[in-house]
Scaffold this motif. Structure first.
Motif, PDB file in Angstrom:
ATOM      1  N   TRP A 182      40.304  56.137  37.640  1.00  0.00           N
ATOM      2  CA  TRP A 182      41.696  56.563  37.448  1.00  0.00           C
ATOM      3  C   TRP A 182      42.580  56.151  38.626  1.00  0.00           C
ATOM      4  O   TRP A 182      43.789  56.014  38.478  1.00  0.00           O
ATOM      5  CB  TRP A 182      41.777  58.067  37.226  1.00  0.00           C
ATOM      6  CG  TRP A 182      41.306  58.472  35.862  1.00  0.00           C
ATOM      7  CD1 TRP A 182      40.184  59.179  35.556  1.00  0.00           C
ATOM      8  CD2 TRP A 182      41.955  58.178  34.606  1.00  0.00           C
ATOM      9  NE1 TRP A 182      40.080  59.340  34.189  1.00  0.00           N
ATOM     10  CE2 TRP A 182      41.150  58.738  33.592  1.00  0.00           C
ATOM     11  CE3 TRP A 182      43.118  57.490  34.248  1.00  0.00           C
ATOM     12  CZ2 TRP A 182      41.483  58.629  32.237  1.00  0.00           C
ATOM     13  CZ3 TRP A 182      43.443  57.393  32.903  1.00  0.00           C
ATOM     14  CH2 TRP A 182      42.641  57.960  31.913  1.00  0.00           C
ATOM     15  N   ASN A 183      41.977  55.935  39.794  1.00  0.00           N
ATOM     16  CA  ASN A 183      42.755  55.528  40.967  1.00  0.00           C
ATOM     17  C   ASN A 183      43.188  54.068  40.930  1.00  0.00           C
ATOM     18  O   ASN A 183      44.019  53.641  41.729  1.00  0.00           O
ATOM     19  CB  ASN A 183      41.925  55.743  42.249  1.00  0.00           C
ATOM     20  CG  ASN A 183      41.631  57.202  42.484  1.00  0.00           C
ATOM     21  OD1 ASN A 183      42.530  58.033  42.449  1.00  0.00           O
ATOM     22  ND2 ASN A 183      40.362  57.530  42.691  1.00  0.00           N
ATOM     23  N   ILE A 184      42.615  53.297  40.034  1.00  0.00           N
ATOM     24  CA  ILE A 184      42.971  51.873  39.984  1.00  0.00           C
ATOM     25  C   ILE A 184      43.591  51.475  38.648  1.00  0.00           C
ATOM     26  O   ILE A 184      43.756  50.293  38.345  1.00  0.00           O
ATOM     27  CB  ILE A 184      41.744  50.965  40.295  1.00  0.00           C
ATOM     28  CG1 ILE A 184      40.541  51.355  39.431  1.00  0.00           C
ATOM     29  CG2 ILE A 184      41.384  51.040  41.778  1.00  0.00           C
ATOM     30  CD1 ILE A 184      39.347  50.422  39.563  1.00  0.00           C
ATOM     31  N   ALA A 185      43.921  52.459  37.829  1.00  0.00           N
ATOM     32  CA  ALA A 185      44.545  52.152  36.531  1.00  0.00           C
ATOM     33  C   ALA A 185      45.966  51.623  36.753  1.00  0.00           C
ATOM     34  O   ALA A 185      46.705  52.162  37.577  1.00  0.00           O
ATOM     35  CB  ALA A 185      44.582  53.401  35.662  1.00  0.00           C
ATOM     36  N   ASN A 186      46.320  50.578  36.023  1.00  0.00           N
ATOM     37  CA  ASN A 186      47.648  49.957  36.156  1.00  0.00           C
ATOM     38  C   ASN A 186      48.544  50.381  34.989  1.00  0.00           C
ATOM     39  O   ASN A 186      48.525  49.776  33.921  1.00  0.00           O
ATOM     40  CB  ASN A 186      47.504  48.431  36.198  1.00  0.00           C
ATOM     41  CG  ASN A 186      48.838  47.728  36.380  1.00  0.00           C
ATOM     42  OD1 ASN A 186      49.910  48.315  36.176  1.00  0.00           O
ATOM     43  ND2 ASN A 186      48.787  46.460  36.758  1.00  0.00           N
ATOM     44  N   TRP A 187      49.343  51.399  35.205  1.00  0.00           N
ATOM     45  CA  TRP A 187      50.184  51.925  34.126  1.00  0.00           C
ATOM     46  C   TRP A 187      51.427  51.081  33.875  1.00  0.00           C
ATOM     47  O   TRP A 187      52.066  51.229  32.840  1.00  0.00           O
ATOM     48  CB  TRP A 187      50.537  53.394  34.383  1.00  0.00           C
ATOM     49  CG  TRP A 187      49.383  54.263  34.000  1.00  0.00           C
ATOM     50  CD1 TRP A 187      48.373  54.708  34.802  1.00  0.00           C
ATOM     51  CD2 TRP A 187      49.070  54.733  32.675  1.00  0.00           C
ATOM     52  NE1 TRP A 187      47.456  55.417  34.073  1.00  0.00           N
ATOM     53  CE2 TRP A 187      47.867  55.464  32.766  1.00  0.00           C
ATOM     54  CE3 TRP A 187      49.692  54.606  31.428  1.00  0.00           C
ATOM     55  CZ2 TRP A 187      47.275  56.055  31.650  1.00  0.00           C
ATOM     56  CZ3 TRP A 187      49.108  55.207  30.333  1.00  0.00           C
ATOM     57  CH2 TRP A 187      47.911  55.922  30.445  1.00  0.00           C
ATOM     58  N   ASP A 188      51.781  50.214  34.819  1.00  0.00           N
ATOM     59  CA  ASP A 188      52.899  49.295  34.547  1.00  0.00           C
ATOM     60  C   ASP A 188      52.531  48.369  33.390  1.00  0.00           C
ATOM     61  O   ASP A 188      53.338  48.106  32.504  1.00  0.00           O
ATOM     62  CB  ASP A 188      53.220  48.457  35.792  1.00  0.00           C
ATOM     63  CG  ASP A 188      53.841  49.314  36.880  1.00  0.00           C
ATOM     64  OD1 ASP A 188      54.345  50.408  36.547  1.00  0.00           O
ATOM     65  OD2 ASP A 188      53.792  48.904  38.047  1.00  0.00           O
ATOM     66  N   ILE A 189      51.299  47.863  33.427  1.00  0.00           N
ATOM     67  CA  ILE A 189      50.838  46.984  32.351  1.00  0.00           C
ATOM     68  C   ILE A 189      50.705  47.751  31.046  1.00  0.00           C
ATOM     69  O   ILE A 189      51.097  47.265  29.983  1.00  0.00           O
ATOM     70  CB  ILE A 189      49.479  46.339  32.733  1.00  0.00           C
ATOM     71  CG1 ILE A 189      49.663  45.284  33.825  1.00  0.00           C
ATOM     72  CG2 ILE A 189      48.803  45.725  31.513  1.00  0.00           C
ATOM     73  CD1 ILE A 189      50.419  44.051  33.378  1.00  0.00           C
ATOM     74  N   VAL A 190      50.158  48.952  31.132  1.00  0.00           N
ATOM     75  CA  VAL A 190      49.997  49.767  29.922  1.00  0.00           C
ATOM     76  C   VAL A 190      51.365  50.032  29.302  1.00  0.00           C
ATOM     77  O   VAL A 190      51.556  49.916  28.089  1.00  0.00           O
ATOM     78  CB  VAL A 190      49.268  51.082  30.241  1.00  0.00           C
ATOM     79  CG1 VAL A 190      49.202  51.979  29.010  1.00  0.00           C
ATOM     80  CG2 VAL A 190      47.864  50.801  30.761  1.00  0.00           C
ATOM     81  N   ASN A 191      52.336  50.358  30.137  1.00  0.00           N
ATOM     82  CA  ASN A 191      53.693  50.623  29.655  1.00  0.00           C
ATOM     83  C   ASN A 191      54.298  49.372  29.017  1.00  0.00           C
ATOM     84  O   ASN A 191      54.953  49.434  27.974  1.00  0.00           O
ATOM     85  CB  ASN A 191      54.546  51.107  30.820  1.00  0.00           C
ATOM     86  CG  ASN A 191      55.867  51.661  30.339  1.00  0.00           C
ATOM     87  OD1 ASN A 191      55.902  52.444  29.387  1.00  0.00           O
ATOM     88  ND2 ASN A 191      56.956  51.233  30.961  1.00  0.00           N
TER      89      ASN A 191
END
Ligand code: MN
Length: 199
Positions: A182-191
């Motif tokens: 969870w510390n390395i998840a990229n939410w910019d890409i997911v968004n």
């Protein structure tokens, strides 16, 4: 919470005669498809209860139900819509251009789709699908549509849980890897992915 309902057929029960008979269509739509819709609603409700209570002891069961009934509902909805009385015998349009590109010509495509359909083991589906990652049309067999997917979804956030993804460092401590991940998840890409597909 949103609940799903059985969509109405876009034509009368006898409209596809003689190719698909009225009684089959009525039972198929009113009973079989309806039970997928009911099952999907139940799975959604049970998962909501689990989120609220924090009790996920039946998570595998309800994820399976979500996949089975979700895929059943989605595929049947697509199925009714991709039929009509007096169907298209000479298809035209962009999708046919793409079929020519990916399968040679329409007759070759039709032959492959037919052979794939004949060869589906037991109950299942044959599906012409667009793969947006490969930018290509593909024909797929789905022998068990419930295999933990809902057909038609677009993956947004994925986590590889094959042991090769974490075993050197975490061995059998999968939860530790997941918590760390969870510390390395990229939410910019997911968004970005979400904005590309969500209406
Ligand atoms: Mn069916």
């Amino acid at each position: 919470m949103m609940t799903y309902s059985l969509p109405k057929l876009p034509y009368a029960y006898n409209a596809l005669e003689p190719h698909c008979d009225e009684q089959t269509l009525k039972i198929h739509h009113d009973m079989h498809h309806k039970s997928y819709v009911d099952g999907l609603n139940k799975a959604e409700q049970k998962l909501q209860e689990a989120r609220n209570s924090g009790d996920f002891c039946l998570i595998k069961h309800w994820e399976r139900e979500l996949a089975f009934h979700g895929s059943g509902h989605i595929l049947h909805t697509l199925f009714w819509e991709n039929m009509m009385p007096n169907g298209t015998l000479n298809p035209q349009g962009c999708v046919v251009d793409q079929i020519k590109k990916d399968f040679g010509d329409y007759e070759k495509f039709k032959k492959q789709f037919t052979e794939a359909a004949v060869a589906v083991e037991g109950s299942g589906w044959t599906i012409l699908a667009w793969n947006p990652t490969l930018q290509k049309l593909v024909i797929l067999q789905a022998e068990k549509h419930q295999n933990l997917t809902q057909w038609g979804v677009t993956p947004l956030l994925v986590l590889d849980l094959w042991e090769h993804a974490y075993y050197l460092k975490y061995q059998n401590r999968r939860l530790e890897f997941i918590n760390a991940w969870w510390n390395i998840a990229n939410w910019d890409i997911v968004n970005q992915r979400f904005n590309n597909v969500a209406k």
